[in-house]
Scaffold this motif. Sequence first.
Motif, PDB file in Angstrom:
ATOM      1  N   GLN A 199       0.836  -1.232   0.046  1.00 48.90           N
ATOM      2  CA  GLN A 199       0.039  -0.133   0.123  1.00 48.90           C
ATOM      3  C   GLN A 199       0.755   1.253  -0.023  1.00 48.90           C
ATOM      4  O   GLN A 199       0.406   2.124  -0.953  1.00 48.90           O
ATOM      5  CB  GLN A 199      -0.941   0.020   1.192  1.00 48.90           C
ATOM      6  N   ALA A 200       1.802   1.355   1.000  1.00 52.46           N
ATOM      7  CA  ALA A 200       2.606   2.484   1.002  1.00 52.46           C
ATOM      8  C   ALA A 200       3.597   2.549  -0.167  1.00 52.46           C
ATOM      9  O   ALA A 200       3.761   3.618  -0.728  1.00 52.46           O
ATOM     10  CB  ALA A 200       3.556   2.511   2.261  1.00 52.46           C
ATOM     11  N   LEU A 201       4.095   1.513  -0.721  1.00 55.67           N
ATOM     12  CA  LEU A 201       4.947   1.491  -1.836  1.00 55.67           C
ATOM     13  C   LEU A 201       4.029   1.978  -3.240  1.00 55.67           C
ATOM     14  O   LEU A 201       4.688   2.757  -4.011  1.00 55.67           O
ATOM     15  CB  LEU A 201       5.328  -0.083  -2.368  1.00 55.67           C
ATOM     16  N   GLY A 202       3.055   1.556  -3.105  1.00 60.26           N
ATOM     17  CA  GLY A 202       2.072   2.009  -4.449  1.00 60.26           C
ATOM     18  C   GLY A 202       1.704   3.395  -4.170  1.00 60.26           C
ATOM     19  O   GLY A 202       1.846   4.041  -5.206  1.00 60.26           O
ATOM     20  N   MET A 203       1.445   3.788  -3.032  1.00 62.57           N
ATOM     21  CA  MET A 203       0.882   5.192  -2.876  1.00 62.57           C
ATOM     22  C   MET A 203       2.322   6.395  -3.025  1.00 62.57           C
ATOM     23  O   MET A 203       2.010   7.362  -3.254  1.00 62.57           O
ATOM     24  CB  MET A 203       0.630   5.453  -1.395  1.00 62.57           C
ATOM     25  N   LEU A 204       3.222   5.801  -2.890  1.00 64.32           N
ATOM     26  CA  LEU A 204       4.591   6.479  -2.911  1.00 64.32           C
ATOM     27  C   LEU A 204       5.421   6.686  -4.391  1.00 64.32           C
ATOM     28  O   LEU A 204       5.796   7.359  -4.993  1.00 64.32           O
ATOM     29  CB  LEU A 204       5.512   6.076  -2.033  1.00 64.32           C
ATOM     30  N   ASN A 205       5.384   5.228  -5.189  1.00 70.17           N
ATOM     31  CA  ASN A 205       5.998   5.022  -6.116  1.00 70.17           C
ATOM     32  C   ASN A 205       5.326   4.669  -7.367  1.00 70.17           C
ATOM     33  O   ASN A 205       5.875   4.837  -8.533  1.00 70.17           O
ATOM     34  CB  ASN A 205       7.069   3.925  -6.126  1.00 70.17           C
ATOM     35  N   SER A 206       4.051   4.499  -7.382  1.00 73.53           N
ATOM     36  CA  SER A 206       3.501   4.097  -8.686  1.00 73.53           C
ATOM     37  C   SER A 206       3.501   5.246  -9.462  1.00 73.53           C
ATOM     38  O   SER A 206       3.359   6.472  -9.313  1.00 73.53           O
ATOM     39  CB  SER A 206       2.096   3.652  -8.331  1.00 73.53           C
ATOM     40  N   ASP A 207       3.167   5.108 -10.976  1.00 73.62           N
ATOM     41  CA  ASP A 207       3.343   5.977 -11.960  1.00 73.62           C
ATOM     42  C   ASP A 207       1.948   6.622 -11.686  1.00 73.62           C
ATOM     43  O   ASP A 207       1.957   8.012 -11.826  1.00 73.62           O
ATOM     44  CB  ASP A 207       3.055   5.331 -13.338  1.00 73.62           C
ATOM     45  N   LEU A 237       2.859  14.636  -3.258  1.00 72.18           N
ATOM     46  CA  LEU A 237       2.788  13.348  -2.840  1.00 72.18           C
ATOM     47  C   LEU A 237       2.754  12.798  -1.323  1.00 72.18           C
ATOM     48  O   LEU A 237       2.192  11.866  -1.077  1.00 72.18           O
ATOM     49  CB  LEU A 237       3.853  12.588  -3.688  1.00 72.18           C
ATOM     50  N   MET A 238       3.410  13.690  -0.621  1.00 74.31           N
ATOM     51  CA  MET A 238       3.460  13.342   0.727  1.00 74.31           C
ATOM     52  C   MET A 238       2.203  13.629   1.286  1.00 74.31           C
ATOM     53  O   MET A 238       1.638  12.879   2.026  1.00 74.31           O
ATOM     54  CB  MET A 238       4.487  14.227   1.441  1.00 74.31           C
ATOM     55  N   ALA A 239       1.419  14.583   0.925  1.00 70.48           N
ATOM     56  CA  ALA A 239       0.169  15.095   1.403  1.00 70.48           C
ATOM     57  C   ALA A 239      -0.788  13.715   1.021  1.00 70.48           C
ATOM     58  O   ALA A 239      -1.756  13.773   1.797  1.00 70.48           O
ATOM     59  CB  ALA A 239      -0.357  16.177   1.001  1.00 70.48           C
ATOM     60  N   LEU A 240      -0.785  13.120  -0.042  1.00 71.26           N
ATOM     61  CA  LEU A 240      -1.731  12.250  -0.505  1.00 71.26           C
ATOM     62  C   LEU A 240      -1.350  11.019   0.473  1.00 71.26           C
ATOM     63  O   LEU A 240      -2.191   9.872   0.355  1.00 71.26           O
ATOM     64  CB  LEU A 240      -1.628  11.992  -1.974  1.00 71.26           C
ATOM     65  N   ASN A 241      -0.332  10.973   0.950  1.00 69.90           N
ATOM     66  CA  ASN A 241      -0.063   9.489   2.114  1.00 69.90           C
ATOM     67  C   ASN A 241      -0.068   9.966   3.327  1.00 69.90           C
ATOM     68  O   ASN A 241       0.316   9.057   4.173  1.00 69.90           O
ATOM     69  CB  ASN A 241       1.390   9.438   1.755  1.00 69.90           C
ATOM     70  N   LEU A 242      -0.831  11.072   3.816  1.00 66.02           N
ATOM     71  CA  LEU A 242      -0.990  11.357   5.181  1.00 66.02           C
ATOM     72  C   LEU A 242      -2.063  10.136   5.705  1.00 66.02           C
ATOM     73  O   LEU A 242      -3.180  10.120   4.690  1.00 66.02           O
ATOM     74  CB  LEU A 242      -1.548  12.814   5.286  1.00 66.02           C
ATOM     75  N   ASN A 243      -1.887   9.700   6.851  1.00 68.50           N
ATOM     76  CA  ASN A 243      -3.176   8.795   7.468  1.00 68.50           C
ATOM     77  C   ASN A 243      -4.351   9.687   7.398  1.00 68.50           C
ATOM     78  O   ASN A 243      -5.306   9.078   7.359  1.00 68.50           O
ATOM     79  CB  ASN A 243      -2.490   8.271   8.908  1.00 68.50           C
ATOM     80  N   GLU A 244      -4.598  11.046   7.616  1.00 65.75           N
ATOM     81  CA  GLU A 244      -5.633  11.573   7.891  1.00 65.75           C
ATOM     82  C   GLU A 244      -6.595  11.617   6.352  1.00 65.75           C
ATOM     83  O   GLU A 244      -7.870  11.894   6.323  1.00 65.75           O
ATOM     84  CB  GLU A 244      -5.317  13.058   8.273  1.00 65.75           C
ATOM     85  N   PHE A 245      -5.604  11.428   5.247  1.00 65.90           N
ATOM     86  CA  PHE A 245      -6.459  11.480   3.871  1.00 65.90           C
ATOM     87  C   PHE A 245      -7.195  10.079   3.795  1.00 65.90           C
ATOM     88  O   PHE A 245      -8.005  10.045   3.155  1.00 65.90           O
ATOM     89  CB  PHE A 245      -5.495  11.615   2.881  1.00 65.90           C
ATOM     90  N   VAL A 246      -6.664   9.010   4.138  1.00 68.78           N
ATOM     91  CA  VAL A 246      -7.048   7.890   4.074  1.00 68.78           C
ATOM     92  C   VAL A 246      -8.044   6.987   5.311  1.00 68.78           C
ATOM     93  O   VAL A 246      -8.748   6.164   5.016  1.00 68.78           O
ATOM     94  CB  VAL A 246      -6.260   6.542   3.519  1.00 68.78           C
ATOM     95  N   TYR A 247      -7.939   8.071   6.202  1.00 66.70           N
ATOM     96  CA  TYR A 247      -8.736   7.419   7.574  1.00 66.70           C
ATOM     97  C   TYR A 247     -10.033   8.164   7.822  1.00 66.70           C
ATOM     98  O   TYR A 247      -9.597   9.552   7.658  1.00 66.70           O
ATOM     99  CB  TYR A 247      -7.735   7.210   8.456  1.00 66.70           C
TER     100      TYR A 247
END
Length: 832
Positions: free
Chosen positions: A743-751, A820-830
Amino acid sequence: MFRISCLLISFCLVQLFASAIFADDDNEAGVKFYVEHVEPVFVAKCFKCHGNGKAKGGLSFYTRDALLKGGESGTAVDLDAPKSSMILDALNYESFEMPPSGKLPPAQIDIIAKWIKMGAPMPNRTDVIKIKEEHGSPQVTEQTRNHWAFRPIQNPELPAINKSNRIQNPIDAFILNRLSEAGLSPNPEASKQTLIRRLYYNLTGLPPTPEQVTAFVSDTSAQAYEKLVDELLASPHYGEHWARYWLDLVRYAESNSFERDNPKPFVWKYRDYVIRSFNDDKPYDQFLMEQLAGDELSEMTPDSITATGYYRIGQWDDEPADPKLALYDELDDIIATTSQGMLGLSMNCARCHDHKLDPISQADYYSMVAFFKNIRRYGVRSDTSVYESSVRSIATPKESAAHAKQIARHNEHVEQLRKKLDSVEEMIREQLQGGERDDFKADSVRLRIVKKYIGKHLTKKEFEAYAANRKQWNDLRNRPPKSAAMALAVTEHGADAPATHVLIRGNPISEGDVVEPAFPAVLTSLTPEIVPPGDGKSSGRRLALAKWMTDENNPLPIRVIVNRIWQWNFGRGLVRTSNNFGLTGNAPTHPLLLEWLATQFQKNDRSFKKLIKLMVMSNAWKMSSQPNQTAYEKDPLNDLYWRFDMRRLRAEEIRDSILAVNGTINVEKMFGPSIYPVIPEAVLAGQSRPGAGWGQSSEEDRRRRSIYIHIKRSLAVPLLAAFDVADTDFTCPVRFATTQPTQALGMLNSDFLNAEAKLFADKLKADAGEDITKQVQLALQRVTQRVPSQDEINRGVQLLNVLQTEFKQDQNTALKNFCLMALNLNEFVYLD
């Protein structure tokens, strides 16, 4: 020498004996692995029936000896062939379906498989309770008929509660009563910023915009919240979001699975039917009736025919090794989905023998099969057979007449072209000699043979005209006009249904007694009233079943769907095992509340929207999710609802939210054929035919909501798969919410994420200009749907400076990476 031999023999015997008994505590690593990883799963999912002193079906999991001994169905663990262990078959739903409350996540099944491969080590037990034999299947008795889920629905009196300030509606009275009995207090109401975010996601699956948040927070009127509830329930996006729950339940997918995994024609119309049904607040009894027997109603409509696509969205093996077995597998899939999804009973567990946990006999199972036995298979290998068996017209008389004229013009054109071809071929046929004359009988080789006679019996220009006519003739013949007014739907063999036999041990070649359509004996003594429709196209059996399912005196389907609506609002059902209301399913945590809700559902014409509004208007739903140590110690699972459960966004919500916060989501376009997001080449390469069946959509369409994504069973969109999108091979009552590295890998590294982060950065520059502080503030506000604190803004600005100074990134790249960092915040997905 003799002494050495004796010692050697003694040593070997000891080793053999030790190997045979596997002194569990000696295998410290294995025992530790069991205690830390396996036993928690067994405790949570298996020990209720197979724990200490318990042995449903003669099987106990509590000691290693008991596990190796097995139960009535044989040995649970095969140490010689671990992968063949019956316990793994049951966990994978390949034979038995255990646990009956729902299939375990693949990661947990893998842990148990690894443990069995290790030799199934377990600690030595000193607290073993003597097992009381529980052999045999439950029988239909007064006691089992009186199971709480099978009894008539009763309208209970409301509890007397003094804390009137915490009671918004009767739901709160039932919740507060249980909390009071336990000496607990409910959490306070969540903030308005929290409530608007929770409400938007709950009802539409989309985040509110900063402007919408500001308007709601600043509205101090007493009606502000209810006004927002009504607005969101009336939104077309409500149906797009809530339809997904039903599609999970009926294992909706748009391809057939198995080797070719071909797409299903017009299947998206069923998806659109479900969305429209939720938006129109179609009564639940009508919703069920149309799906089970929409083609057998006295007044058929395009909707009612499209609804029967329910029968066509499962898997289909277009080249089965055993066609008869494949037929019964397909019928079993219908039984499993219908009985679990609509009745909350796992009737499919009685395919090979009487149900081990519920009073459902094998005869009950095949009597249920008899309702569906007359259904034509989805197809018989070819696409043409699929259209013949599973595609029906939903055209109006006017559309049908127009299509008939179109077909007539088409056939006339094909006939004219055929005459032109015949004139040339007759002339050439007279010149043919020997083997060519025989070859020319095959239409597919005529073009090649005619070409040989250029310059002899026809000119090059004449041949080119012939070739062009032949191509056009082939194209028209293979692609006749297809009316857009078609739908994937059920068909039957006619008015007379074939006999249905009980299959001994589930074997299709071992036919036993003949059974007639009948309802489960534990639920009712009523006999189906079967009247074949006047058109003679079907048996009327499914309509009889649908009428019983939707009868106001049938309590089970009402309780089941009301529990699901609660689950879809609160994150879990009052009955946690929402697909299992049987004897071993969980009892409701608030039985009187479930009864009261079921009564309200019936009084309000089985309206989804009215029940949903009742729930989200309650103080129970508006509670904060904040922790409370005292309450946590008394009620760690929050069974009593002293707080609102935090949840992670579902897979589709995450993707839709990414598109929403960067301003690129296309919410205007609804319905229609499915879309195809870009899938990396490396993922496509994993198919047997890389890229096959995955189309190309326009950029505009790729921005549409995730519910419109083509669901191919053998090829999941990586982001959705990582965040636990529904398994489409089985009914899916509850999705897992796993936490895993991909999940983290995809949210950080995916195209995909990096491309969306760049678009997010472009949006910030357009809306906030070049002011870094304003960019950070707006980004955090869009992602969290609240006003960020000054400390949060300062940290964001500091990150941008570090990216530019220490990592030498230019301003655009740094802003993209901040996004990209903002889209990986816990608050974004919870959601809290």
